[in-house]
Design an enzyme around this catalytic site. Structure first.
Site, PDB file in Angstrom:
ATOM      1  NE  ARG A 303     -14.878 -20.650  49.925  1.00 25.99           N
ATOM      2  CZ  ARG A 303     -14.650 -21.993  49.811  1.00 25.99           C
ATOM      3  NH1 ARG A 303     -14.303 -23.009  49.975  1.00 25.99           N
ATOM      4  NH2 ARG A 303     -15.326 -21.527  47.849  1.00 25.99           N
ATOM      5  CD  GLU A 332      -6.992 -22.249  50.972  1.00 23.79           C
ATOM      6  OE1 GLU A 332      -7.059 -22.487  49.501  1.00 23.79           O
ATOM      7  OE2 GLU A 332      -7.694 -22.588  52.198  1.00 23.79           O
ATOM      8  CG  HIS A 351      -8.794 -25.668  49.582  1.00 21.30           C
ATOM      9  ND1 HIS A 351      -9.462 -24.656  49.431  1.00 21.30           N
ATOM     10  CD2 HIS A 351     -10.302 -26.791  49.423  1.00 21.30           C
ATOM     11  CE1 HIS A 351     -10.606 -24.523  49.180  1.00 21.30           C
ATOM     12  NE2 HIS A 351     -10.833 -25.809  48.900  1.00 21.30           N
TER      13      HIS A 351
END
Length: 615
Positions: A303, A332, A351
């Protein structure tokens, strides 16, 4: 949530005055045979009130749209892309609405029409979402591991189960972590960019070997342990920090569990695999970077919020951190002008931890199965805000959970109107050691049985304790050792309601508390005590309790009244304290007697009071 109309339940006292007891039947059973994770699965009591009646349409030759059929399937909103295999599973069970890139306002507008919501990491499931659902949303499925984008406290308060998919993307995330580690050690990203710009800088991008280097795995869960296993295969020394990981599991993997400070101060590379919580938020900051070995490498596929990104830039600039490889970010996507993203010594990916074809399909199937199971009433093994009980305990407690809820429903129906319930005592009699008896499920079901019949609240395993506290209901538990077989986990369950008046005077024990007790016989819940009277009646249907003069012919008289109305008697039991004085007759009936039948029972001269109780 919309309120439920309550079926009237009749009682009569010795003055032959009729009264109403509010009650509603149990909405579904809690256990069933399963071919999935457990031999028997706890059911979550998904209310039939949450079913949507959606009219489908067809287009006829003139272009008009006509309604065709009405569906009672639940409705599932999928707010981010999900693999086709998972969507197919969902569509076989429910109406599926795939609406991507919703704004918070759009999500809140849609959610009141949905029974379940499936998200990835991009959708924020806030308290406002649960409030907007108006009690209909029963399941939130997170297609992945982390649940920091879901307000768990709000979910619990609203009785919404949150499930995730923690296993399907484990290998993909671990592989990506190792890929970033190797790429960083050999400057792959930088060298690639250099040669594509027309340069040939072999001397600039000399890397380091991983063999013999120490890797600190911060978070030794599913992904962390897989990263450790792969790093061991690369010849690295692996240490780990995780305050919740069992030391024996780490030792079995050849990993030493160490303190946080020891891990970050001795490692050449640090790989992050911890959840984002208030405790771990920005845990990697100026202070922690200053404790690291100069030239350390940081890998983060967990994270973004666990790293203070400004502090990481400073650590990169002063050489404490030689390189960082990041798959996740605080925001993000990160800003295009982010100093961290643009830093020469940082390798970044968007990601991609779970982004393999295999993982995407696996996650989709895993979360679809969990959501469908939860909407069917099953307690998923991946639930994150409900009591997690081992499979063997679930199986063993199955009939006792049903008994607990029925005792709660019986108890609340014995309370006279105007008597608020605020104190409940539950006594479990068992031959087993108290530490071997997990009563969380039983307590939740007693709470459910007490609260649901007298309110519009929907109570399940998720919100039972919260709902009890909110309503000022104090439930105490006591375990009493008995000399009986340990084959069965519980000998009996007794429920006592204190400081209340009873509609059925015989339901009061000598201490003045409404007292009912039950046990499981041959797998079926039985009522075995009412007040001071012993009875024995199956709790498979409804129950009539009568206090009578103990004299011949009483069973026949009541039985004939019920038979004349075609009401089937399943069990009948008589308990008395002294012969030929007073007795309690407990009658199990399959159907609900009509008003005339109840009136006739109350007019039998030897019956002093009675009550009809719906289960």
């Amino acid at each position: 949530m919309a309120s439920t109309s309550l079926s009237p339940t009749f009682s009569i006292n010795n003055n032959n005055k009729y009264k109403l007891l509010a009650s509603c039947p149990s909405q579904l059973s809690f256990f069933r045979s399963s071919r999935n994770r457990f031999p028997l699965n706890v059911k979550l009591s998904v209310s039939t009130r949450s079913r949507i009646h959606a009219t489908t349409t067809k287009t006829v030759s003139n272009g008009a749209v006509e309604p065709t059929t009405t569906s009672t399937k639940p409705r599932i909103l999928v707010s981010e892309k999900l693999g086709e295999a998972g969507l197919n599973l969902l569509r076989a069970f429910a109406e599926v609405d795939c609406s991507y890139d919703l704004s918070p306002h759009q999500l809140c507008s849609k959610i009141s029409q949905c029974d379940a919501l499936i998200v990835r990491s991009g959708t924020k499931v806030t308290r406002k979402v649960f409030e907007s659902s108006r009690g209909r949303l029963k399941v939130v499925g997170r297609a992945g591991v982390g649940i920091d984008n879901v307000d768990l406290q709000a979910a619990t308060e609203f009785g919404c189960l949150v499930v995730n998919a923690p296993t399907a993307n484990t290998i993909a995330a671990a592989e990506h972590g190792i890929a970033l580690l190797a790429s960083m050690a050999r400057n792959v990203a930088q060298a690639d960019a250099s040669i594509k710009s027309g340069k040939w800088q072999r001397n600039k991008y000399v890397g380091v070997s991983l063999v013999g280097k120490t890797l600190a795995v911060m978070g030794f869960g599913k992904v962390g342990s897989e990263v450790a296993r792969r790093a061991k295969g690369l010849g690295m020394t692996v240490i780990a920090h995780d305050p919740y990981a069992p030391a024996d599991r780490a030792r079995a993997a050849g990993v030493d569990l160490v303190s946080f400070d020891q891990a970050i101060s001795t490692a050449h590379f640090i790989s992050l695999h911890m959840p984002l919580t208030p405790t771990t938020s920005k845990i990697f900051n100026d202070a922690t970077f200053s404790k690291m070995k100069p030239g350390v490498g940081i890998i983060n596929v967990a994270r973004g919020g666990v790293i203070d990104e400004d502090a990481l830039v400073r650590a990169l600039d002063n050489g404490i951190v030689a390189q960082a490889a990041l798959d996740v970010f605080t925001k993000e996507p990160p800003p295009s002008d982010s100093r961290l993203v643009q830093h020469e010594n940082v390798t970044v990916t968007p990601h991609l931890g779970a982004s393999t074809k295999e993982a995407q399909e696996g996650v989709a199937v895993e979360i679809a199965e969990a959501v469908v199971g939860a909407l069917s009433g099953e307690l998923s093994a991946t639930a994150v805000n409900a009591p997690m009980v081992p499979a063997e305990v679930l199986s063993e407690l199955a009939p006792y959970v049903l008994l607990a809820e029925k005792l709660g429903r019986l108890g609340v129906q014995l309370v006279a109107g105007g008597s608020g319930i605020n104190s409940v005592k539950v006594i479990y009699r068992s031959a087993r050691d108290p530490d071997d008896l997990d009563t969380r499920l039983l307590r939740a079901m007693i709470t459910k049985g007490i609260i649901e019949p007298i309110s519009s609240s929907f109570v399940n395993l998720v919100n039972a304790d919260f709902t009890a506290k909110q309503r000022g209901l104090r439930i105490s538990e006591e375990r009493v050792a008995v000399d009986s077989s340990q084959t069965h986990p519980i000998d009996s369950i007794q429920v006592q309601l204190s400081n209340v008046k009873s509609r059925f005077a015989s339901g009061l024990a000598e201490d003045g508390n409404i007292t009912i007790e039950g046990r499981v016989k041959y797998g079926i819940p039985h009522l075995t005590q009412v007040g001071s009277f012993s009875v024995d009646v199956s709790l498979e249907g409804n129950v009539i309790l009568c206090r009578q003069v103990d004299q011949p012919g009483m069973i026949g008289k009541v039985g004939n009244i019920l038979a004349e109305r075609n009401v089937n008697v399943s069990f009948m039991s008589v308990g008395r304290t002294v012969k030929r004085t007073k007795a309690i007759m407990a009658i199990g009936v399959d159907e609900k007697p009509d008003k005339d039948a109840l009136k006739d029972i109350g007019e039998v001269p030897a019956i002093e009071e009675f009550v009809f109780l719906e289960l």
